[in-house]
Design an enzyme around this catalytic site. Structure first.
Site, PDB file in Angstrom:
ATOM      1  N   LYS A 140       0.816  -1.215   0.000  1.00  0.00           N
ATOM      2  CA  LYS A 140       0.000   0.000   0.000  1.00  0.00           C
ATOM      3  C   LYS A 140       0.853   1.270   0.000  1.00  0.00           C
ATOM      4  O   LYS A 140       0.503   2.248  -0.668  1.00  0.00           O
ATOM      5  CB  LYS A 140      -0.964   0.003   1.189  1.00  0.00           C
ATOM      6  CG  LYS A 140      -0.338   0.131   2.561  1.00  0.00           C
ATOM      7  CD  LYS A 140      -1.407   0.132   3.634  1.00  0.00           C
ATOM      8  CE  LYS A 140      -0.806   0.219   5.026  1.00  0.00           C
ATOM      9  NZ  LYS A 140      -0.127   1.499   5.290  1.00  0.00           N
ATOM     10  N   THR A 141       1.973   1.272   0.733  1.00  0.00           N
ATOM     11  CA  THR A 141       2.822   2.466   0.752  1.00  0.00           C
ATOM     12  C   THR A 141       3.411   2.718  -0.627  1.00  0.00           C
ATOM     13  O   THR A 141       3.479   3.864  -1.090  1.00  0.00           O
ATOM     14  CB  THR A 141       3.952   2.310   1.797  1.00  0.00           C
ATOM     15  OG1 THR A 141       3.363   2.065   3.085  1.00  0.00           O
ATOM     16  CG2 THR A 141       4.797   3.572   1.873  1.00  0.00           C
ATOM     17  N   GLN A 158      -7.537  -5.119   9.562  1.00  0.00           N
ATOM     18  CA  GLN A 158      -6.465  -4.760  10.494  1.00  0.00           C
ATOM     19  C   GLN A 158      -6.874  -3.605  11.408  1.00  0.00           C
ATOM     20  O   GLN A 158      -6.022  -2.900  11.954  1.00  0.00           O
ATOM     21  CB  GLN A 158      -5.195  -4.393   9.719  1.00  0.00           C
ATOM     22  CG  GLN A 158      -4.592  -5.567   8.955  1.00  0.00           C
ATOM     23  CD  GLN A 158      -3.244  -5.229   8.346  1.00  0.00           C
ATOM     24  OE1 GLN A 158      -2.233  -5.122   9.038  1.00  0.00           O
ATOM     25  NE2 GLN A 158      -3.223  -5.062   7.038  1.00  0.00           N
ATOM     26  N   ASP A 180      -3.700   7.527   4.901  1.00  0.00           N
ATOM     27  CA  ASP A 180      -3.286   6.145   5.128  1.00  0.00           C
ATOM     28  C   ASP A 180      -3.948   5.614   6.398  1.00  0.00           C
ATOM     29  O   ASP A 180      -4.338   6.386   7.283  1.00  0.00           O
ATOM     30  CB  ASP A 180      -1.763   6.104   5.261  1.00  0.00           C
ATOM     31  CG  ASP A 180      -1.208   4.695   5.151  1.00  0.00           C
ATOM     32  OD1 ASP A 180      -1.949   3.780   4.731  1.00  0.00           O
ATOM     33  OD2 ASP A 180      -0.022   4.508   5.481  1.00  0.00           O
ATOM     34  N   GLU A 181      -4.063   4.292   6.496  1.00  0.00           N
ATOM     35  CA  GLU A 181      -4.640   3.624   7.677  1.00  0.00           C
ATOM     36  C   GLU A 181      -5.994   4.239   8.048  1.00  0.00           C
ATOM     37  O   GLU A 181      -6.266   4.543   9.212  1.00  0.00           O
ATOM     38  CB  GLU A 181      -3.677   3.707   8.875  1.00  0.00           C
ATOM     39  CG  GLU A 181      -2.284   3.152   8.625  1.00  0.00           C
ATOM     40  CD  GLU A 181      -2.246   1.633   8.512  1.00  0.00           C
ATOM     41  OE1 GLU A 181      -3.320   0.995   8.557  1.00  0.00           O
ATOM     42  OE2 GLU A 181      -1.137   1.083   8.379  1.00  0.00           O
ATOM     43  N   ARG A 183       2.252 -10.916  10.120  1.00  0.00           N
ATOM     44  CA  ARG A 183       3.569 -10.299  10.315  1.00  0.00           C
ATOM     45  C   ARG A 183       4.668 -11.205   9.766  1.00  0.00           C
ATOM     46  O   ARG A 183       5.789 -10.760   9.554  1.00  0.00           O
ATOM     47  CB  ARG A 183       3.868 -10.061  11.810  1.00  0.00           C
ATOM     48  CG  ARG A 183       2.973  -9.112  12.579  1.00  0.00           C
ATOM     49  CD  ARG A 183       2.723  -7.827  11.877  1.00  0.00           C
ATOM     50  NE  ARG A 183       1.529  -7.894  11.044  1.00  0.00           N
ATOM     51  CZ  ARG A 183       1.272  -7.088  10.024  1.00  0.00           C
ATOM     52  NH1 ARG A 183       2.124  -6.157   9.686  1.00  0.00           N
ATOM     53  NH2 ARG A 183       0.163  -7.211   9.324  1.00  0.00           N
TER      54      ARG A 183
END
Length: 685
Positions: free
Chosen positions: A48-49, A274, A243-244, A631
């Site tokens: 995503k980044t 998430q 973002d987020e 993770r």
């Protein structure tokens, strides 16, 4: 011409664009969607980044002025990483002689940094000077304490942390003092909160100060009440990225809506699966209703994972699909199948910690293969996996104590993210009570605990105590001081006559430390768990006579802290070591090898989730486990204990329901006793 034909035509026209290099089709689609509202639902490890930074570059390549682009992240670290990536992309584009502005840059920051910038530029119109002071949490707590005292309330009855938490929650929901008073002012406690909040606000105003919540709240007030300023910032930031987005709270959601101009050029990125911060005020409904707020929104799913093996993703997909409150997506990868997930059934938390430490040591020593390859370069700790590629995750901070001990005992380099067990404030408070009881001349301990919990003994009184001038104290104050020393004498009697675990339990109950922590707010659950874990630790010394057990406990606590300091120096010289952290702290990170410990019912998932009537807590616990699973890049290790000592007492546990939700074909047993038929446990119960 159809939309798909236009899209393909644009792709062909931009195939030489730096912004589209190295992207998959869905990422390219997001990068090339330049106008209107855009919702990017990006799964874990889906890049995503990279997608956001390349979209920013593509906007600039298409003639958008860099300074008119805003991107908001949630942490300074994330903002720094995004800034560096964008700078690198822009520099590469300039070398390719693409039409890039040479000097201006996009505005990339956190919500708080953005709001500080806006208030310094424009806050004067609502009475905020350019050089205002920002209160940190300790400043705010002290100001609220002073407000409570000034209003004549008993600080033991009106807990400052609880008041501060309520004020913060209300501001985060964009609720004013007046709105709170209208709803809660008739209630006794609500009236107290209202009075303290008003007094606290007066103190902030007098000192020309804002607290952390005010930075966002006052900015939202400014933009909402001053249309000309709102329009100016909408014209300044024509393209907005957040973002987020699943982690936004009420005030952040409002700020986003106020900053978006009439063209609705807003791109939000997030993952509903998430969303794990409801306890911090985050509202998952913000991302769920984005398409309601912007009916013309385009939605793009990023489902290709570049991080994990097929095995890890299969387990993660099985776990999360049981949640109802989500948008359906299914992560996939072109990575290898990878190793099976190892499940270890431990006897107790000590056995679990030893297993984790032994496995980590083997990975560091030889990569877990039992064979040392001398042709491999020597990594920190041995010929194998670098320690910093390994993480051990747990649900609550109190679980770290057994793990720390096992890693120290086996000489494994590690780094604890968060405060070390014996350095945690509440643990040090309990130990100080024990030391002061045995040595009332220990002024450092007396100073630490005489007002913990609050007893109304001020600094002047403390100075007189330290100077040995207690005879000169006023009668009311002398009663409080005498009561404190009587408590120390009672603790000393417990230490001399009872087992260490009983004495420690007596300290946390009779001093009021436990009840004070419970009264603060839900966020103090971990701190209560830490002092209860100290009782569990003290049971190890129960077979020692008299005060010897407590003395040995205190000695070991001091030595453990010293060892931790040495360990920290080693980590600085040779890498960071194996990471020990809560699952919440791990969000946004990734490791080759991940251990998820304490997978027991009512621990992970938390016992609170089973008590939730709405089911929202249960779904958040499942999202938290999903975050833990994703993770890992190469290998997952899961573990649970048949028995765990809680608050000094052995407790028999059921394995977590999450284990039963993972397909048996993805799991291999690696435990002292074969754990067959684990799913039948849930059927029987």
């Amino acid at each position: 011409m159809t939309t798909s034909m236009i899209y393909l035509q644009n792709m062909h026209a931009q195939e030489n664009s730096k912004a589209l290099k190295g992207l998959n089709d869905k990422q390219k689609e997001a990068v090339m969607t330049l106008h209107g509202p855009l919702l990017i639902l990006a799964g874990a490890g889906a890049g995503k980044t990279k997608t956001v930074t390349h979209r920013i570059l593509n906007l600039i390549e298409n003639g958008v002025a860099p300074e008119s682009i805003l991107a908001i992240t949630f942490t300074n670290k994330a903002a720094k990483e995004m800034r560096e990536r964008v700078d690198h992309l822009l520099e590469d584009s300039r070398e390719m002689n693409l039409p890039i502005h040479n000097f201006s840059k996009p505005f990339l920051s956190t919500f708080h940094s953005l709001c500080v910038n806006i208030l310094k530029e424009s806050g004067l119109v609502i009475g905020i000077p350019r050089h205002f002071t920002i209160y940190d949490k300790s400043d705010s707590k002290q100001a609220i304490k002073e407000a409570i005292n000034a209003l004549g309330y008993d600080i033991k009855m009106v807990e400052p942390n609880k008041i501060m938490s309520i004020i913060s929650r209300e501001k985060s929901n964009f609720s004013s003092l007046g709105e709170y008073e209208a709803v809660n002012g008739e209630d006794h406690f609500g009236a107290i909160v209202t009075a303290v909040w008003r007094k606290y606000s007066e103190a902030l105003n007098n000192e020309k100060a804002l607290d952390f919540d005010d930075l966002l709240y006052k900015t939202a007030v400014l933009l909402k009440t001053k249309p000309e300023i709102r329009l100016a910032y909408q014209n300044k930031f024509k393209y907005i990225h957040i973002d987020e987005y699943q982690d936004t709270n009420g005030i952040q959601y409002e700020l986003a809506r106020l900053l978006v101009g009439s063209e609705h050029n807003i791109a939000v990125v997030g993952d509903i699966d998430q969303a794990i911060y409801s306890w911090r005020g985050a509202n998952i409904k913000n991302i769920m209703k984005f398409e309601v707020d912007y009916p013309e929104a385009k939605v793009i799913l990023l489902e290709e994972n570049y991080r994990s093996t097929k095995t890890i993703l299969a387990a993660a997909n099985e776990i999360i699909k049981k949640n109802i409150f989500r948008k359906d997506k299914n992560l996939f990868t072109n990575n290898e199948d990878g190793e099976l997930i190892t499940l270890y059934n431990a006897y107790d938390e000590g056995d679990e910690a030893n297993h984790v430490a032994n496995t980590a040591r083997d990975l560091i020593k030889d990569g877990g293969n039992g064979v040392i390859d001398i042709n491999k370069p020597l990594s920190a700790g041995g010929w194998g996996i670098k320690p910093e590629k390994i993480a051990v995750l747990y649900r609550t901070n109190s679980q770290s104590r057994a793990l720390e001990e096992a890693f120290l005992r086996k000489g494994i380099q590690y780094q604890l993210l968060g405060t070390r067990f014996f350095e945690r404030r509440e643990v040090k408070d309990v130990i100080s009570y024990a030391r002061a009881a045995m040595n009332p001349e220990s002024l450092a301990d007396i100073k630490r605990i005489i007002n913990t919990p609050v007893r109304g003994i001020g600094k002047v009184t403390l100075l007189k105590i330290m100077a040995g001038q207690t005879v000169d104290l006023p009668s009311g104050t002398k009663i409080k001081v005498d009561g404190f020393y009587k408590l120390l004498n009672d603790i000393k009697n417990q230490i001399e006559t009872q087992r260490p675990s009983v004495a420690v339990k007596y300290i946390i109950e009779k001093t009021g430390i436990e009840s004070a922590l419970k009264a603060e707010n839900d966020k103090e659950e971990d701190r209560v768990g830490n002092i209860r874990e100290l009782v569990t630790l003290a049971t190890r010394y129960d077979d020692m006579p008299g005060v010897e057990g407590i003395e040995k406990l205190i000695e070991d606590a001091v030595l453990a802290s010293d060892q931790d300091s040495l360990n920290e120096k080693t980590a600085k010289n040779n890498g960071d070591g194996v990471k020990l952290m809560t699952v919440h702290a791990s969000k946004g990170l990734e490791f080759d090898y991940v251990f998820i410990t304490g997978l027991e019912q009512d621990l992970f998932p938390s016992g609170r989730s089973s008590e939730s009537k709405s089911g929202e807590d249960s779904e958040e616990e499942r999202r938290l486990f999903y975050v833990a699973l994703t993770r890992a890049r190469k290998k997952l290790y899961l573990s649970y204990a048949n028995m765990r000592t809680i608050f000094g007492s052995k407790q028999i546990n059921l394995p977590s329901e999450f284990i039963a939700d993972i397909n048996d074909d993805l799991i291999e047993q690696h435990n002292q006793e074969e754990v067959s038929g684990i799913k039948s446990i849930f059927i029987d119960f």
